[in-house]
Design a protein around this motif. Sequence first.
Motif, PDB file in Angstrom:
ATOM      1  N   ARG A 232      -3.040   2.841  -7.330  1.00 44.47           N
ATOM      2  CA  ARG A 232      -1.616   3.085  -7.056  1.00 44.47           C
ATOM      3  C   ARG A 232      -0.790   2.906  -8.324  1.00 44.47           C
ATOM      4  O   ARG A 232       0.175   3.630  -8.554  1.00 44.47           O
ATOM      5  CB  ARG A 232      -1.135   2.145  -5.951  1.00 44.47           C
ATOM      6  CG  ARG A 232       0.283   2.435  -5.504  1.00 44.47           C
ATOM      7  CD  ARG A 232       0.511   2.021  -4.083  1.00 44.47           C
ATOM      8  NE  ARG A 232      -0.284   2.791  -3.161  1.00 44.47           N
ATOM      9  CZ  ARG A 232       0.046   3.994  -2.702  1.00 44.47           C
ATOM     10  NH1 ARG A 232       1.173   4.557  -3.109  1.00 44.47           N
ATOM     11  NH2 ARG A 232      -0.712   4.631  -1.860  1.00 44.47           N
TER      12      ARG A 232
ATOM     13  N   GLU B 210      -0.934   6.060 -10.327  1.00 49.36           N
ATOM     14  CA  GLU B 210      -0.075   7.112  -9.783  1.00 49.36           C
ATOM     15  C   GLU B 210       1.386   6.871 -10.162  1.00 49.36           C
ATOM     16  O   GLU B 210       2.103   7.794 -10.553  1.00 49.36           O
ATOM     17  CB  GLU B 210      -0.207   7.151  -8.260  1.00 49.36           C
ATOM     18  CG  GLU B 210       0.698   8.176  -7.593  1.00 49.36           C
ATOM     19  CD  GLU B 210       0.701   8.041  -6.080  1.00 49.36           C
ATOM     20  OE1 GLU B 210       1.714   8.401  -5.460  1.00 49.36           O
ATOM     21  OE2 GLU B 210      -0.312   7.556  -5.531  1.00 49.36           O
TER      22      GLU B 210
ATOM     23  N   LEU C   5      -0.284  -4.589  -7.429  1.00 52.46           N
ATOM     24  CA  LEU C   5      -0.719  -3.355  -6.794  1.00 52.46           C
ATOM     25  C   LEU C   5      -2.158  -3.022  -7.158  1.00 52.46           C
ATOM     26  O   LEU C   5      -2.652  -3.416  -8.218  1.00 52.46           O
ATOM     27  CB  LEU C   5       0.184  -2.194  -7.234  1.00 52.46           C
ATOM     28  CG  LEU C   5       1.644  -2.224  -6.783  1.00 52.46           C
ATOM     29  CD1 LEU C   5       2.430  -1.166  -7.537  1.00 52.46           C
ATOM     30  CD2 LEU C   5       1.758  -2.023  -5.289  1.00 52.46           C
TER      31      LEU C   5
ATOM     32  N   ASN D 129       5.678   3.555  -4.127  1.00 49.77           N
ATOM     33  CA  ASN D 129       5.648   4.695  -5.040  1.00 49.77           C
ATOM     34  C   ASN D 129       6.929   4.681  -5.871  1.00 49.77           C
ATOM     35  O   ASN D 129       7.803   3.833  -5.664  1.00 49.77           O
ATOM     36  CB  ASN D 129       5.495   6.024  -4.276  1.00 49.77           C
ATOM     37  CG  ASN D 129       6.599   6.246  -3.255  1.00 49.77           C
ATOM     38  OD1 ASN D 129       7.784   6.133  -3.563  1.00 49.77           O
ATOM     39  ND2 ASN D 129       6.204   6.548  -2.019  1.00 49.77           N
TER      40      ASN D 129
ATOM     41  N   SER E 117       0.817  -1.220   0.000  1.00 50.29           N
ATOM     42  CA  SER E 117       0.000   0.000   0.000  1.00 50.29           C
ATOM     43  C   SER E 117       0.846   1.263   0.000  1.00 50.29           C
ATOM     44  O   SER E 117       0.319   2.362  -0.191  1.00 50.29           O
ATOM     45  CB  SER E 117      -0.925  -0.001   1.228  1.00 50.29           C
ATOM     46  OG  SER E 117      -0.163   0.019   2.420  1.00 50.29           O
TER      47      SER E 117
END
Length: 430
Positions: A216, A219, A212, A98, A95
């Motif tokens: 996400r 992004e 994922l 990035n 979670s």
Amino acid sequence: MSKELLELFQEAYSNLELFPLMEKNEMEKFRVEYGDDLIADLNQLVEDSPNGDSKIIFTGHRGCGKSTLLAEFSRQIQNKYFVVLFSIADKIEMSAVNHINILFAIAVNLMSEAEARQVEIPQSTKEALYQWFATRTRTEELNLKAEAEIGFDLLKLISSKLKADAAVRDEIKQEFERKISDLVARINEIAALIQTATKQDVLVIIDDLDKLDLGRVNEIYKDNIKALCQPNFRIIYTIPIAVLRETFISTILTTETNDQIVVMPVLKIFEKGKNRLPHAQPRPETIKILGEVLQKRIASELIAEQTAEKIVIYSGGVLRELIRIAKECCRICLRLIRRNSAESIIIDDNILFQAINKIRNDFSIRLGRIDIDILQNVYKQFIPNDPKQPEFLDLLHGLYVLEYRTDETWYDVHPILIESLKNKGVIHVE
């Protein structure tokens, strides 16, 4: 209770764990030969990279065998390249993934692999890199120094903090959010040191990015693909297959990777539309491949031959689903053996019926009205009305809808769900 029968089913149950085949002994015991054409595709893109810095996207349904294939691919080329293969799920809380901590994980894993293989990097350079890693995770700087001084492996310590410590991840994000080029420069420095010492080009393969959540993924790839493409060595990224249905993201990926996208398709059980016909015959080559997967995991005396073929058909051609159905069958048999002291039991159509009902209920309980309408359209037309509709992408990501590729791309409802839709009166099955 037959102890021998119990032990045979326990062994089969253990063999049906949903894990990719990463280790050589697992490959030798369980791997079935298929996907050679995909390995050839990956090999061509890696070998023929004009500047040695190609970025490759590898995608496919969850559970279609991507991780196992990537492990086999890395094994086949490990003598030519300095290969670093890792799962993002093992390195960072899913979670919290990035683009910055993906790049930082690349740096950590490059250095860790160099240490593991005892790559000869000058000691002063190595110490400078260690100091760089330590200061970039300075949220608990004093504790980190103390732990390192008493003999802890600094890279393992940093790796564990990257996985479990949100404060460390936030520190890294704040450090590099506006100067990603500094992080990329350090990654490139590590890769260059490795290449100089080993005389091998670096290839990094990052698995499990396809697991994922779609939000996400958007992004990461929609907003930050350029950053992920900056390292000047070869990298293979994985993505969910649903992402390719998004025109904007798909266009970005195609542009930034020079159209270096490899798709691992689902194995087709039937040709398009044939499963709607009475007495339809499945494709023998698919039955053979997936049947062999079961044979390597379940002793032949534990499963009826015709039931094994039905498990293959219910899987829709997805390895993960094949394993899941067979595992549920084993669970039922293990319960029956203990409850009834059965001396003789096999996975037959009755056991399969119970397993399919359990899995179908697990699937169906999450379906809303919009989902059912989409599934109805897919069943009738082999394509949704809107392939970019978020609800359709979620169904594709969750294996409710399966994508098949021949001369064209088409879709079908997961075979286990067809009976449920029939019972709801949504579709008519001959």
